[in-house]
Design an enzyme around this catalytic site. Structure first.
Site, PDB file in Angstrom:
ATOM      1  NE  ARG A  53      -2.576   0.864   3.598  1.00 31.96           N
ATOM      2  CZ  ARG A  53      -2.029   1.380   4.181  1.00 31.96           C
ATOM      3  NH1 ARG A  53      -1.548   3.224   3.955  1.00 31.96           N
ATOM      4  NH2 ARG A  53      -1.948   1.098   5.601  1.00 31.96           N
ATOM      5  CE1 TYR A 106     -15.369  10.884 -18.634  1.00 40.28           C
ATOM      6  CE2 TYR A 106     -13.843  10.704 -16.186  1.00 40.28           C
ATOM      7  CZ  TYR A 106     -15.104  10.588 -17.096  1.00 40.28           C
ATOM      8  OH  TYR A 106     -15.193   9.363 -16.735  1.00 40.28           O
ATOM      9  CG  ASP A 176      -6.784  14.496 -18.433  1.00 41.28           C
ATOM     10  OD1 ASP A 176      -6.081  13.472 -19.282  1.00 41.28           O
ATOM     11  OD2 ASP A 176      -8.559  14.156 -17.788  1.00 41.28           O
ATOM     12  CE  LYS A 201     -10.673   6.310 -20.654  1.00 40.03           C
ATOM     13  NZ  LYS A 201     -10.580   6.275 -19.013  1.00 40.03           N
TER      14      LYS A 201
END
Length: 382
Positions: A53, A106, A176, A201
């Site tokens: 983690r 987005y 982005d 993506k």
């Protein structure tokens, strides 16, 4: 082999971030499927790892590769693109701060800013990022973030990143870069402060793994991101990062084919009478064409189309065979979707509402003639 900030080359995509170890010499980064790591003494970490983690060697390798491609000092990987967006905003914003966000951002990003961060006293202003003067006018004394997408999702507008970097004042310019990928565009060379990707993506590229990454050069921000990485725990699994890194190796060759096919698809659609408008920055009549030529290697694999009516748009989406009706983008297969009722339904009624007549196409790497044939038969049904 040591690969430095060798931006967006095939060599860096394959070799940066990992070297075969001296024990067995695996060519590919091993999947360190361990939650915890043996220590050589109290607080004496072997190789710097204690608990997945907080950090994992497979994750680190991906981060180094993406940083090399973007030309940044570091990258921090997350479990999803939205986890990356949320974490960078948490690191940068405090109650009373202000965000300037694109009017074609987005939908998930805007939903997070508008519906979650406003509850904590964060204000936002929606502005057309293609209008640099409008962005400059929107900057306030308390503006801490200017959030930019270029190309935008889903209208494929182009923001002049370099020009925006000169009017942002004391705010951080966050870009982005998901639609362009590090192969087509390097925002840091244009003045960006932070770069975000949904690695789901183009970076992953095969529609089989969800992830995100934040890249930067500010050591203080890096420390904050690392704290959030471990404290909040929105971490990618070693297997997910392995899949993402495997996809990343072919990013340059995939992007070339995506661009080849998208250019052909855009040119074909522009000739069809039933099509009102084709949104693709590679077309000479696109308002952002010249800016895109200046700041991008090529024009990308995304094409959006406006039809005369919403009914035509929906009928088109339901009529393709090779283009699969599905959300997301950037995979090797071609996808088609209706943003107003799918990916962008959350911004209905807001300043970011998208036209109901719009169809978004993620052009894959299939044979060009097969893609055109499928589009032709779908259009014939309208």
């Amino acid at each position: 082999m040591t690969i430095g900030p060798n931006r967006a080359t095939s060599t860096a995509a394959i070799h940066a971030g990992y070297e075969p170890d001296n024990l067995y010499g695996p060519i590919n980064t091993p999947i360190y499927a361990s939650t915890t790591f043996a220590q050589d003494g109290l607080a004496k970490l072997r190789g710097g790892y204690e608990y997945t983690r907080v950090g994992n060697p497979t994750v680190t390798a991906l981060e180094k590769t993406v940083a090399a491609l973007e030309g940044s000092d570091y990258a921090v990987a997350f479990a999803s693109g939205m986890a990356a967006v949320d974490t960078v905003l948490r690191a940068l914003l405090r109650p009373g701060d202000h965000v300037v966000v694109s009017n074609d951002a987005y939908g998930g990003t805007y939903r997070l800013i508008q519906q979650v961060f406003t509850q904590w006293g964060i204000e936002n202003t929606v502005v057309d990022m293609t209008d640099v003067d409008a962005v400059a006018a929107a900057i306030q004394d308390n503006t801490k973030v200017v959030w930019v997408e270029s190309p935008t999702n889903p209208l494929l507008d182009i923001a002049d990143i370099e020009a925006l970097s000169k009017v942002k004042g004391g705010a951080k310019l966050v870009v982005d870069n998901t639609f362009a990928s590090p192969y087509l565009q390097q925002p840091f060379t244009l003045g960006a402060d932070i770069v975000v990707h949904s690695t789901t993506k183009y970076i992953g590229g095969h529609s089989d793994v969800v992830g995100g990454v934040v890249c930067g050069n500010d050591p203080e921000l890096h420390e904050q991101l690392r704290f959030f990485f471990g404290w909040v725990g929105a971490i990618p699994s070693p297997f997910d990062t392995y899949l993402t890194a495997r996809g990343l190796k072919t990013l340059p060759v995939r992007m070339e084919r995506h661009c080849d096919n998208a250019e052909a698809v855009a040119a074909f659609l522009q000739e069809q009478d039933v099509v009102v408008k084709v949104c693709y920055p590679g077309l000479p009549d696109h308002p952002g064409h010249e800016v895109a030529k200046r700041q991008m290697r090529r024009f990308g694999g995304m094409v959006s189309v406006l039809f005369e009516t919403e009914a035509q748009a929906k009928k088109f989406c339901l009529s393709t065979n090779l283009f699969c009706l599905a959300e997301s983008l950037g995979g090797v297969e071609s996808l088609v979707e209706h943003p107003a009722s799918m990916t962008h339904v959350s911004v209905a009624g807001s300043a970011l509402e998208v036209p109901a007549e719009l169809v978004r196409i993620s052009v894959g790497i299939e044979d060009e003639e097969d893609l055109i044939a499928d589009l032709r038969q779908a259009l014939s049904r309208l």
